[in-house]
Every structure is written in C-alpha cells, then in structure tokens.
Scaffold this active site. Structure first.
Site, PDB file in Angstrom:
ATOM      1  N   LYS A  30      -2.696 -16.372   9.331  1.00  0.00           N
ATOM      2  CA  LYS A  30      -1.639 -15.479   9.893  1.00  0.00           C
ATOM      3  C   LYS A  30      -0.924 -16.223  11.208  1.00  0.00           C
ATOM      4  O   LYS A  30      -0.005 -16.589  10.850  1.00  0.00           O
ATOM      5  CB  LYS A  30      -2.475 -14.317  10.473  1.00  0.00           C
ATOM      6  N   TYR A  36       0.942  -1.268   0.103  1.00  0.00           N
ATOM      7  CA  TYR A  36      -0.017   0.021  -0.104  1.00  0.00           C
ATOM      8  C   TYR A  36       0.817   1.310  -0.129  1.00  0.00           C
ATOM      9  O   TYR A  36       0.528   2.167   0.727  1.00  0.00           O
ATOM     10  CB  TYR A  36      -1.088  -0.038   1.198  1.00  0.00           C
TER      11      TYR A  36
HETATM   12  C1  PLP Z   1      -9.913 -10.836   8.478  1.00  0.00           C
HETATM   13  C2  PLP Z   1      -8.533 -11.051   7.275  1.00  0.00           C
HETATM   14  N1  PLP Z   1      -8.932 -12.007   6.312  1.00  0.00           N
HETATM   15  C3  PLP Z   1      -8.007 -12.053   5.364  1.00  0.00           C
HETATM   16  C4  PLP Z   1      -6.944 -11.658   5.337  1.00  0.00           C
HETATM   17  C5  PLP Z   1      -5.760 -11.787   4.301  1.00  0.00           C
HETATM   18  O1  PLP Z   1      -4.750 -12.361   4.748  1.00  0.00           O
HETATM   19  P1  PLP Z   1      -3.213 -12.267   3.920  1.00  0.00           P
HETATM   20  O2  PLP Z   1      -2.930 -11.030   4.207  1.00  0.00           O
HETATM   21  O3  PLP Z   1      -2.559 -13.476   4.592  1.00  0.00           O
HETATM   22  O4  PLP Z   1      -3.454 -12.733   2.446  1.00  0.00           O
HETATM   23  C6  PLP Z   1      -6.520 -10.731   6.469  1.00  0.00           C
HETATM   24  C7  PLP Z   1      -5.125  -9.839   6.413  1.00  0.00           C
HETATM   25  O5  PLP Z   1      -5.042  -8.741   7.230  1.00  0.00           O
HETATM   26  C8  PLP Z   1      -7.410 -10.491   7.343  1.00  0.00           C
HETATM   27  O6  PLP Z   1      -7.191  -9.567   8.376  1.00  0.00           O
END
Ligand code: PLP
Length: 424
Positions: free
Chosen positions: A274, A16
């Site tokens: 995560k 970003y």
């Molecule tokens: C609730 C949620 N879903 C999906 C994602 C996307 O995950 P990634 O960054 O591993 O693609 C995030 C990332 O911040 C998230 O907080």
C-alpha cells in the site's frame, strides 16, 4: 464523454460491485495535494488516501521526479538472473527501518501476493526442516489479508469470502480477536481463546498471521498492543512463526512507523505494501529473518515464487523516494495532529444513539453505527458535500493523506458528523 461513461458502465468491472447493475462511479480527471478533481469540474477532499496508500497526497513533485528519472534508465527488466540499484537501494532502506531481526526482502506485486508469499515462506520453512505436519495457520476473526486464495483462507471466516468458496479454501484455525481497546483496559481473558488453540494445535501450525493493532477491512478495529506481546510469547513458546501483515498499518498510519512497534515486538515474517510507494504504483514486500530464510533452504530447495514484475524498477524507485520523503518530513507530528483533531471532532458522535463506537488511532478515524450504511444514499451525499469518504458495512471512516491541512480535515469530520446525524 457520455459515450465513454456508457461504455464504462457496461464493460468495466469495479471492485466488489455488480457488473449487471453497476453502482454510481465518479470519474476523476486529476488529483493534486489532497484533492480529487472530477471530470465535471468538482473537487473532493480525499479522506481515503486511495485505500491507505497515498500518504503524501497526489501529484507529489518528489515522487513524480523519481518515476521520471527511472523511466530514463529503464521501466522494467526481469528479476530472474538480473538485478538493479532501485531494488537493492529499496531493500537496504526497508531493512534499515523495520525491526532489527528482518534480514531478507522478497518483492511482490501487491499486498495479497505478499500474503501468499509470506504463507509460502512459513510452509516451506517447516517442510524443508522435515516438520511435515506443520501446514495450518492460525488467524484472527475480523482479519483481512487480501483477495487471492491463500489470503482469503486467512480472512475472517464469516465476513470474509469463505462462504463463496467453501471446500476450496485451506482449513485454517481462527481465534477470537481481542475487543477494541488499549493496554489500559487489557484483560488476560482476551487472549485465552488464542492460547487454547495454540496449546491444542501448535504441532500442526506453521504460523500465526495477523494485522498488528489495527484490523482494517475486517472492521476497522483497534486492539491493545498487549495482545501482540502475548501472541509473540506464545509463538516463541510453542515453536510457531509469527507473520505480521503491516500492509495497511505500515509507514506511519498508526503513529508508529510500523504498528508492531506499539508492542515492541519483532515478527518472523512481515508484509508491507500500500503506502510503500506513496500510492503511486503497486508494489509490496515480504521481509524475514535469517532463521526463516535458513529453514526455507534447509533441504536444498529455494523459495518457489517469481512474479514477472518482481521488483519493478519504477515501483522500487518511487518507493524509495516515498520513504525518504516520509522520513524527512515531520510525519510523527503530522499524524499526531490528525489524531488529536479526529479525537476532538468525532467525539460528539459518541452521544448519538445510532453510533455504537468512535475509534481513533494515528491518522485514522472510525465511526461505527448500529446498522449498515445505505451506500446508494450516502455515497452521493458525501460527494455533494465535496469530500471523498467511502463507508463500508456499519463503518464511516477516514484515513487521509498525512499532509492534509487542518481545515480540510475539519471539512471531512464535519461531513462525517452531518451524515451520521441523519442515519436512523
Ligand atoms: C491488511 C491487508 N493485507 C492485505 C491486503 C491486500 O492488499 P492488496 O489489495 O494490495 O492486494 C490489504 C488490502 O486492503 C490489507 O488491508
């Protein structure tokens, strides 16, 4: 080193961020415990857990050992036609700790990809059963589910990226999210908009997708579990699947192992990522029920997904080690202690005129301002104070590793209070 810095500024993209006028970045040389050591020798106390993931901190002996051990067997093999113990063991552990109705695990390479797969599961489930009209999703305003196209399509339509890709994203439905609050201040009116959309559109709806209890990157909002219970009941009543995105909330962050436990509900499809690997490697998983799995195969088709690095053995091994380390630790007490310290030490900010809200749940503390933070000013300020806190929009927030010592946590909250105090 100066040359390297110059090269990086000119050639390496950051998330970003402008590549033409890159914002300042601080090179990290190593990380240990809850400290990030910069190349210039300074140390920062980590308030971000590398975007929710490093729940045990950094350079964790048990996790290092798991990776090292696995490297000696194999770093990677394809998952098509082959299998391995790290994937089987991790799948078994995930099914043990997630809601009982979860029966099947599909490994993905990141959170966003997990969301794509969850959506695909829901769509294939209805298509295979001949319910061809069921192609839309119902998501919440302020939601965030990732940056790939399917995931962007269910992120908040205003603060998300819809405006950049209008006409190119699927047309889904959006309900108002409930306000910040707990079950104590719950009002049935908070779910009425959602209920109306369900009543009007359930026959074209494949699934509801939401982040349970905490909406993360879409505003660090914390809402009443009662909303989740209502959504589960409406999904059951109208024959719509419920996808719960636990990518940020999973593995103890909110004080429960998974946030849907606050509401005592069980989803049809669940995404985790995560903190799954303790922040060591990229890995996510999509879990689902016997019913959804049966639906996907109802017309003889199979789930059409298969990433090259699916179920990477290094990632699976470190994920299993991370879950075991978490479950063997007094994580509930650690998270509860962080929660009460955050409550206590952030509370004074409530009285500041520039602060509109202070929210705390589990190992997560948020100060919301009445104006956007000037990142160019504030980010170096935090670094000068020896902490790594990265605000966005109007939010100054932390979600530190669960192992953070109390005096380090107080340094973080102290820095937050000081920086908030000069925001006018
Ligand atoms: C609730 C949620 N879903 C999906 C994602 C996307 O995950 P990634 O960054 O591993 O693609 C995030 C990332 O911040 C998230 O907080």
């Amino acid at each position: 080193m100066a040359d390297g810095r110059c090269f990086e500024r000119e050639h390496v993209w950051h998330p970003y961020a402008s590549m033409l006028d890159p914002p300042e970045c601080w090179p990290v040389q190593s990380a240990d415990g809850v400290r990030l050591r910069l190349e210039d020798g300074r140390e920062l106390i980590d308030g971000m857990a590398s975007w929710w993931s490093a729940i045990h901190g950094y350079n964790v002996p048990e996790l290092n050992a798991a990776i090292k051990r696995q490297t000696q067997d194999m770093a990677h093999v394809m998952f098509g036609g082959l299998s391995h113990q790290p994937a089987t063991n991790l799948a078994r552990k995930l099914l043990e700790i997630t809601p009982n109705s979860m029966e099947h695990v599909f490994f993905a390479d990141s959170g966003s990809v997990a969301v794509e797969i969850a959506i695909k599961m829901a769509l294939q489930h209805w298509q295979a059963r001949g319910e061809r009209k069921k192609t839309r999703l119902l998501a919440l305003r302020h939601g965030y589910h990732g940056d790939t196209f399917g995931a962007m399509g269910v992120c908040d339509p205003v603060s998300g990226m819809h405006h950049l890709f209008s006409g190119m994203l699927p047309e889904h439905l959006f309900a108002d999210a409930p306000p910040n609050g707990t079950d104590d201040d719950w009002d049935e009116a908070y779910i009425s908009g959602f209920q109306r959309l369900m009543a009007a559109h359930h026959d074209e709806m494949a699934a509801v997708i939401l982040e349970p209890v905490v909406q993360g990157a879409g505003g660090m909002r914390i809402y009443a579990p009662e909303f989740l219970r209502g959504v589960r009941a409406l999904c059951d009543a109208y024959g719509v699947l419920l996808i719960v995105d636990e990518i940020a909330t999973g593995f103890g962050r909110t004080g429960k192992l998974f946030a849907c436990e606050h509401a005592g509900i069980s989803p049809d499809i669940m995404c985790v990522g995560k903190a799954l690997t303790g922040g060591y490697m990229t890995l996510a998983a999509v879990l689902t029920t016997r019913t959804v799995c049966g639906g996907i195969h109802a017309d003889g088709n199979v789930l059409m997904h298969g990433p090259t690095f699916m179920a990477n053995p290094l990632a699976c091994s470190v994920a299993l080690a991370s879950i075991e380390l978490l479950l063997d630790s007094p994580w509930q007490e650690n998270v509860a202690a962080i929660e009460s310290r955050l409550q206590r030490e952030l509370a004074p900010c409530r009285a500041m005129p520039q602060v509109t809200d202070v929210r705390v749940l589990g190992a997560m503390g948020v100060i919301e301002l009445n104006h956007p933070v000037d990142m160019a000013l504030v980010q170096p300020m935090f670094v000068e104070k020896g902490v790594w806190i990265r605000p966005f929009g109007r939010l100054i927030y932390i979600m530190p590793p669960y192992v953070i010592p109390s005096d380090d946590l107080s340094c973080l909250t102290h820095a937050m209070r000081e920086v908030v105090a000069i925001q006018r």
